[in-house]
Design a protein around this motif. Structure first.
Motif, mmCIF file in Angstrom:
data_model
loop_
_atom_site.group_PDB
_atom_site.id
_atom_site.type_symbol
_atom_site.label_atom_id
_atom_site.label_comp_id
_atom_site.label_asym_id
_atom_site.label_seq_id
_atom_site.Cartn_x
_atom_site.Cartn_y
_atom_site.Cartn_z
ATOM 1 N N THR A 18 -8.800 4.623 -53.895
ATOM 2 C CA THR A 18 -9.286 4.764 -52.513
ATOM 3 C C THR A 18 -9.904 3.443 -52.091
ATOM 4 N N VAL A 19 -9.593 3.008 -50.891
ATOM 5 C CA VAL A 19 -10.144 1.734 -50.416
ATOM 6 C C VAL A 19 -10.874 1.941 -49.094
ATOM 7 N N THR A 20 -11.849 1.068 -48.868
ATOM 8 C CA THR A 20 -12.593 1.058 -47.608
ATOM 9 C C THR A 20 -12.580 -0.355 -47.057
ATOM 10 N N LEU A 21 -12.080 -0.473 -45.858
ATOM 11 C CA LEU A 21 -12.036 -1.772 -45.194
ATOM 12 C C LEU A 21 -13.099 -1.783 -44.096
ATOM 13 N N ASN A 22 -13.748 -2.931 -43.931
ATOM 14 C CA ASN A 22 -14.863 -3.024 -42.997
ATOM 15 C C ASN A 22 -14.556 -3.934 -41.822
ATOM 16 N N CYS A 23 -15.145 -3.586 -40.703
ATOM 17 C CA CYS A 23 -15.008 -4.392 -39.500
ATOM 18 C C CYS A 23 -16.341 -4.375 -38.763
ATOM 19 N N SER A 24 -16.882 -5.542 -38.476
ATOM 20 C CA SER A 24 -18.097 -5.610 -37.673
ATOM 21 C C SER A 24 -17.818 -6.495 -36.465
ATOM 22 N N TYR A 25 -18.577 -6.289 -35.416
ATOM 23 C CA TYR A 25 -18.274 -7.022 -34.190
ATOM 24 C C TYR A 25 -19.538 -7.414 -33.439
ATOM 25 N N GLU A 26 -19.410 -8.510 -32.710
ATOM 26 C CA GLU A 26 -20.408 -8.921 -31.721
ATOM 27 C C GLU A 26 -19.613 -9.231 -30.469
ATOM 28 N N VAL A 27 -19.524 -8.273 -29.607
ATOM 29 C CA VAL A 27 -18.676 -8.387 -28.414
ATOM 30 C C VAL A 27 -19.451 -7.871 -27.216
ATOM 31 N N THR A 28 -19.513 -8.676 -26.180
ATOM 32 C CA THR A 28 -20.163 -8.209 -24.955
ATOM 33 C C THR A 28 -19.223 -7.246 -24.237
ATOM 34 N N LYS A 57 -8.363 10.803 -38.048
ATOM 35 C CA LYS A 57 -7.582 10.890 -39.287
ATOM 36 C C LYS A 57 -6.093 10.893 -38.982
ATOM 37 N N SER A 58 -5.364 10.264 -39.892
ATOM 38 C CA SER A 58 -3.910 10.337 -39.818
ATOM 39 C C SER A 58 -3.397 10.289 -41.246
ATOM 40 N N GLY A 59 -3.105 11.455 -41.785
ATOM 41 C CA GLY A 59 -2.653 11.515 -43.174
ATOM 42 C C GLY A 59 -3.745 11.049 -44.118
ATOM 43 N N ARG A 60 -3.430 10.027 -44.910
ATOM 44 C CA ARG A 60 -4.403 9.521 -45.884
ATOM 45 C C ARG A 60 -5.339 8.468 -45.277
ATOM 46 N N LEU A 61 -5.131 8.134 -44.027
ATOM 47 C CA LEU A 61 -5.973 7.132 -43.377
ATOM 48 C C LEU A 61 -7.007 7.814 -42.480
ATOM 49 N N SER A 62 -8.193 7.244 -42.462
ATOM 50 C CA SER A 62 -9.214 7.734 -41.550
ATOM 51 C C SER A 62 -10.095 6.576 -41.145
ATOM 52 N N SER A 63 -10.738 6.725 -39.995
ATOM 53 C CA SER A 63 -11.584 5.654 -39.502
ATOM 54 C C SER A 63 -12.714 6.230 -38.688
ATOM 55 N N ILE A 64 -13.829 5.508 -38.670
ATOM 56 C CA ILE A 64 -14.993 5.950 -37.927
ATOM 57 C C ILE A 64 -15.700 4.730 -37.358
ATOM 58 N N LEU A 65 -16.331 4.936 -36.218
ATOM 59 C CA LEU A 65 -17.031 3.854 -35.523
ATOM 60 C C LEU A 65 -18.528 4.124 -35.537
ATOM 61 N N ASP A 66 -19.315 3.089 -35.743
ATOM 62 C CA ASP A 66 -20.770 3.181 -35.682
ATOM 63 C C ASP A 66 -21.248 2.154 -34.656
ATOM 64 N N LYS A 67 -21.509 2.632 -33.462
ATOM 65 C CA LYS A 67 -21.884 1.690 -32.390
ATOM 66 C C LYS A 67 -23.278 1.132 -32.592
ATOM 67 N N LYS A 68 -24.104 1.858 -33.315
ATOM 68 C CA LYS A 68 -25.454 1.358 -33.568
ATOM 69 C C LYS A 68 -25.408 0.164 -34.515
ATOM 70 N N GLU A 69 -24.544 0.279 -35.526
ATOM 71 C CA GLU A 69 -24.392 -0.803 -36.494
ATOM 72 C C GLU A 69 -23.330 -1.811 -36.070
ATOM 73 N N LEU A 70 -22.681 -1.558 -34.956
ATOM 74 C CA LEU A 70 -21.615 -2.442 -34.459
ATOM 75 C C LEU A 70 -20.546 -2.648 -35.537
ATOM 76 N N SER A 71 -20.060 -1.535 -36.059
ATOM 77 C CA SER A 71 -19.097 -1.661 -37.155
ATOM 78 C C SER A 71 -18.187 -0.447 -37.217
ATOM 79 N N SER A 72 -17.148 -0.616 -38.007
ATOM 80 C CA SER A 72 -16.204 0.470 -38.240
ATOM 81 C C SER A 72 -15.662 0.322 -39.648
ATOM 82 N N ILE A 73 -15.259 1.453 -40.229
ATOM 83 C CA ILE A 73 -14.569 1.398 -41.518
ATOM 84 C C ILE A 73 -13.229 2.104 -41.401
#
Lengths: 113, 113
Positions: A18-28, A57-73
């Motif tokens: 199982t893998v977790t990929l991270n994304c963080s952002y600073e976007v106006t 979710k889509s099959g084995r993939l899933s994703s969630i957004l955290d607007k407070k932390e400005l990130s997604s996995i």
């Protein structure tokens, strides 16, 4: 300056992991966050997230957004060799007369048999 | 039917030459984009056109000139090609109200020798 940062830049795992990929952002003027999968050609759309805390979710993939932390996995369970690709995160903003997509540099995932 | 098409798929040329890449979409979208993806797979927007008008023009050399003869076409002309222009160029299209739903073309791999 708007930016999107992905981590790790590359990842090697074995099938079934199982893998977790991270994304963080600073976007106006944040509007949305998107995940794409890119194999040998053009990026293909996976998910679009606009609301915090709601998992998509889509099959084995899933994703969630955290607007407070400005990130997604992006999670991939029971990985397969066909999951090997570059995963791109992009943030859509409200800019000028239309929005824009700002891409991260991607995470290169290699799944070994 | 191909939604977003680009020609050529591959382009090998010498430094100093002038070349064009063509893009056409048959989705009825009103907005088209050009992206550059470098060797490190970083995908960055170059231009965006809405209804044949330039909307986004990121910091690219003025050797790059987009031309949109109509809503379905956005061509990219590059003058005096340099080694650093070697990359994959992606065209995309969307409706202006839905910038996240961009359809990407297959890409044009440009190699400048």
């Amino acid at each position: 300056e708007d930016k999107v940062v992905q981590s790790p830049l590359s990842l090697v795992v074995h099938e079934g992991d199982t893998v977790t990929l991270n994304c963080s952002y600073e976007v106006t003027n944040f509007r949305s966050l998107l995940w794409y999968k890119q194999e040998k050609k053009a990026p293909t759309f996976l998910f679009m997230l606009t609301s915090s805390g709601i998992e998509k979710k889509s099959g084995r993939l899933s994703s969630i957004l955290d607007k407070k932390e400005l990130s997604s996995i992006l999670n991939i369970t029971a990985t397969q060799t066909g999951d090997s690709a570059i995963y791109l995160c992009a943030v859509g903003n409200y800019g000028g007369s239309q929005g824009n997509l700002i891409f991260g540099k991607g995470t290169k995932l290699s799944v070994k048999p | 039917d191909t939604a977003v098409s680009q020609t050529p798929k591959y382009l090998v040329t010498q430094m100093g030459n002038d070349k064009s890449i063509k893009c056409e979409q048959n989705l009825g979208h009103d907005t088209m984009y050009w992206y550059k993806q470098d060797s490190k797979k970083f995908l960055k927007i170059m231009f965006s056109y809405n209804n044949k008008e330039l909307i986004i023009n990121e910091t690219v050399p003025n050797r790059f000139s987009p031309k949109s003869p109509d809503k379905a076409h956005l061509n990219l002309h590059i003058n005096s090609l340099e080694l650093g222009d070697s990359a994959v160029y992606f065209c995309a299209s969307s409706q202006v109200t839905s910038v996240e739903t961009q359809y990407f073309g297959p890409g044009t791999r440009l190699l400048v020798l």
